[in-house]
Design an enzyme around this catalytic site. Structure first.
Site, PDB file in Angstrom:
ATOM      1  N   CYS A 181     -12.852 -22.440 -68.807  1.00 37.07           N
ATOM      2  CA  CYS A 181     -13.519 -22.887 -70.045  1.00 37.07           C
ATOM      3  C   CYS A 181     -13.602 -21.762 -71.060  1.00 37.07           C
ATOM      4  O   CYS A 181     -13.426 -21.970 -72.248  1.00 37.07           O
ATOM      5  CB  CYS A 181     -14.935 -23.350 -69.745  1.00 37.07           C
ATOM      6  SG  CYS A 181     -15.001 -24.905 -68.876  1.00 37.07           S
ATOM      7  N   CYS A 197      -7.001  -8.414 -78.131  1.00 36.78           N
ATOM      8  CA  CYS A 197      -7.233  -9.828 -77.789  1.00 36.78           C
ATOM      9  C   CYS A 197      -8.743  -9.998 -77.615  1.00 36.78           C
ATOM     10  O   CYS A 197      -9.505  -9.154 -78.082  1.00 36.78           O
ATOM     11  CB  CYS A 197      -6.449 -10.235 -76.546  1.00 36.78           C
ATOM     12  SG  CYS A 197      -7.029  -9.433 -75.046  1.00 36.78           S
TER      13      CYS A 197
HETATM   14  N1  LIG Z   1     -19.972 -21.146 -55.369  1.00 37.06           N
HETATM   15  C1  LIG Z   1     -20.895 -21.527 -56.249  1.00 37.06           C
HETATM   16  N2  LIG Z   1     -22.203 -21.593 -55.891  1.00 37.06           N
HETATM   17  C2  LIG Z   1     -23.157 -21.975 -56.767  1.00 37.06           C
HETATM   18  N3  LIG Z   1     -22.889 -22.322 -58.036  1.00 37.06           N
HETATM   19  C3  LIG Z   1     -21.613 -22.277 -58.453  1.00 37.06           C
HETATM   20  C4  LIG Z   1     -20.559 -21.881 -57.588  1.00 37.06           C
HETATM   21  N4  LIG Z   1     -19.387 -21.922 -58.286  1.00 37.06           N
HETATM   22  C5  LIG Z   1     -19.707 -22.335 -59.528  1.00 37.06           C
HETATM   23  N5  LIG Z   1     -21.035 -22.547 -59.642  1.00 37.06           N
HETATM   24  C6  LIG Z   1     -21.775 -23.011 -60.835  1.00 37.06           C
HETATM   25  O1  LIG Z   1     -21.127 -24.173 -61.328  1.00 37.06           O
HETATM   26  C7  LIG Z   1     -21.435 -24.285 -62.721  1.00 37.06           C
HETATM   27  C8  LIG Z   1     -20.187 -24.762 -63.442  1.00 37.06           C
HETATM   28  O2  LIG Z   1     -20.556 -24.967 -64.771  1.00 37.06           O
HETATM   29  P1  LIG Z   1     -19.544 -24.951 -65.965  1.00 37.06           P
HETATM   30  O3  LIG Z   1     -18.228 -25.426 -65.494  1.00 37.06           O
HETATM   31  O4  LIG Z   1     -20.128 -25.738 -67.075  1.00 37.06           O
HETATM   32  O5  LIG Z   1     -19.336 -23.422 -66.328  1.00 37.06           O
HETATM   33  P2  LIG Z   1     -20.272 -22.153 -66.659  1.00 37.06           P
HETATM   34  O6  LIG Z   1     -19.873 -21.091 -65.712  1.00 37.06           O
HETATM   35  O7  LIG Z   1     -21.709 -22.489 -66.746  1.00 37.06           O
HETATM   36  O8  LIG Z   1     -19.866 -21.874 -68.162  1.00 37.06           O
HETATM   37  P3  LIG Z   1     -19.041 -20.754 -68.916  1.00 37.06           P
HETATM   38  O9  LIG Z   1     -17.721 -20.716 -68.232  1.00 37.06           O
HETATM   39  O10 LIG Z   1     -18.977 -21.254 -70.305  1.00 37.06           O
HETATM   40  O11 LIG Z   1     -19.854 -19.508 -68.768  1.00 37.06           O
HETATM   41  C9  LIG Z   1     -21.926 -22.929 -63.206  1.00 37.06           C
HETATM   42  O12 LIG Z   1     -23.282 -23.029 -63.553  1.00 37.06           O
HETATM   43  C10 LIG Z   1     -21.712 -22.021 -62.003  1.00 37.06           C
HETATM   44  O13 LIG Z   1     -22.707 -21.022 -61.870  1.00 37.06           O
END
Ligand SMILES: Nc1ncnc2c1ncn2[C@@H]1O[C@H](COP(=O)(O)OP(=O)(O)OP(=O)(O)O)[C@@H](O)[C@H]1O
Ligand SMILES: [Zn+2]
Length: 429
Positions: free
Chosen positions: A227, A387
């Site tokens: 993202c 970049c």
């Molecule tokens: N292994 C994991 N254990 C717990 N939470 C997880 C794990 N992998 C991903 N997440 C959580 O899943 C969520 C995915 O949310 P999203 O795809 O909207 O991206 P984001 O990381 O919040 O946003 P951005 O990439 O904009 O910072 C996040 O809050 C992330 O912390």
């Protein structure tokens, strides 16, 4: 509206915030164990009233509501997908809802992670999601797990729930959840969203494949969209996360639909927006769900996928120290009016948001065919490449050097570093 009426609304909002703060759900750590979930024999009158509109839906009814009340769901990730998934499941009267997320709410999450609020920036996302669900349905049994799910804790947690919902954003966790789902015998509802597009499927369900059946080896880390680099339109994870909640409810009720098994592809800007593809069934020689599995326990998924279990891009060092300059050094060059060519290799859409004066934009994907143009423009000047974060600029410098464009250097840490260390009026996105 009069001033008094506006003031009244403000006060009511403030009271709601304060009440929500008082009722903050306690974050579970890996050391905590929830009290075992207990099924009930019938719905209370309060439940019948609250879920009345759902209860009277043809094909749903009392028995389905009771089934939901006796089913437990674990949503991993309380971000873009997890926001609607957890809120709809929590509001629908499920038995227990576990929410896992290690991250905290940030300003740039809020355009899509609509279960959180501006006032809760810095709060753990699982806790914040639980607060919103409690505000909608105070009796909801919601447990926020404020830690990263990994090989050390995933199986223990997954075993405590009936249905797993993958609302994360990285391939390592996708393998982890699918493998853990197979080992624990749980279906995994899985969604993803990027740019204007999304996908939805249910793994390890009704003879269907697991994630590993479809992807025995992970794709190279560089080809997995993030993202932060590719962007995501807020409503797109909203659509997919909502469908994840729907699929999870259907799995709980045993209502056939995506159980053929199939794969839904959503393209928000196309017509039609939805397509459904039939999926292959379970692979007999799959390493984990096949007839003779070679994997009998969880592995190190970060290593397996060659990347961290989050979607953040880090500054990886590709070039040698003498092929790079710091943002401060580049600032000196600008201040001393030293003749040079600055090439910004970000995608056009990002360049249009903000850029440094006198830079030219040649996106990394178009660099190869524009190397001649750079050679012409630079005359005998030094070339600096920038970049967003300092990764693509290094790759670009390598490409230039191979094409004979000498004295080309990368600006370490890119525009993010420029904003942090040189010019704090330069926007971060
Ligand atoms: N292994 C994991 N254990 C717990 N939470 C997880 C794990 N992998 C991903 N997440 C959580 O899943 C969520 C995915 O949310 P999203 O795809 O909207 O991206 P984001 O990381 O919040 O946003 P951005 O990439 O904009 O910072 C996040 O809050 C992330 O912390
Ligand atoms: Zn498999």
């Amino acid at each position: 509206m009069t001033d008094l009426e506006i003031e009244n609304i403000r006060l009511r909002q403030r009271i709601a915030e304060l009440e929500a703060k008082q009722n903050v759900p306690v974050a579970y750590t890996t050391d905590d164990t929830a009290v075992p979930f207990e099924k009930v024999g019938k719905l209370t009158n309060d439940e019948i009233f609250r879920f009345g509109r759902q209860l009277v839906t043809p094909g749903f009814g009392y028995d389905s509501q009771l089934k939901l009340r006796n089913t437990t769901f674990l949503v991993v990730g309380a971000g873009g997908l997890g926001s609607p998934a957890t809120l709809y499941l929590g509001a629908a009267g499920v038995g227990r809802l576990g929410i896992v997320d290690h991250d905290t709410v940030d300003t740039n999450n809020l355009h899509r992670q609509v279960i959180h609020t501006d006032a809760r920036r810095g709060v753990n996302k699982a806790v914040s999601a639980a607060m919103s669900i409690k505000a909608v349905y105070p009796d909801a049994d919601v447990i926020p797990y404020a830690y990263t799910l990994d090989r050390s804790n995933a199986l223990d947690l997954i075993k405590q729930y009936d249905i797993i919902i993958d609302a994360t954003d990285n391939i390592a966790t996708r393998y982890l959840l699918s493998d853990a789902g197979v080992l624990a015998g749980k279906p995994v509802v899985s969604g993803s969203a990027l740019r204007n597009d999304g996908q939805l499927t249910v793994y390890n369900y009704n003879g269907g494949p697991c994630f590993r059946c479809l992807h025995p080896v992970p794709p190279p880390a560089s080809t997995v969209g993030k993202c932060v680099d590719n962007g995501v339109l807020g409503v797109v994870p909203g659509v997919i996360g909502t469908l994840e909640a729907l699929e999870a409810i259907k799995v709980a009720l045993g209502t056939p639909c995506l159980d053929t098994p199939s794969f839904v592809i959503f393209s928000g800007m196309s017509n039609p927006m939805f397509r459904t593809m039939k999926l292959r069934s379970r692979k007999k020689d799959c390493a984990i769900c096949g007839e003779h599995p070679t994997l009998t326990e969880l592995v190190d998924y970060v290593q397996f996928c060659n990347g961290a279990a989050d979607d953040k891009t880090v500054d990886e060092e590709i070039l040698l120290a003498n092929e790079r300059i710091s943002v401060q050094q580049y600032n000196d060059i600008v201040q001393h009016n030293e003749d040079h060519l600055l090439v910004d290799v970000r995608p056009k859409v990002q360049y249009s948001i903000c850029s440094l004066p006198n830079s030219i934009n040649i996106p990394i994907d178009e660099l190869e065919k524009n190397l001649g143009q750079i050679q012409e423009l630079r005359e005998d000047k030094d070339v600096y490449v920038i970049c967003r974060l300092g990764n693509d600029s290094q790759i670009a410098v390598r490409m230039m050097q191979k094409a004979g464009i000498d004295r080309s250097k990368d600006i370490i840490g890119g525009l993010l570093n420029w904003s942090k260390s040189v010019d704090d009026t330069f926007p971060i996105y």
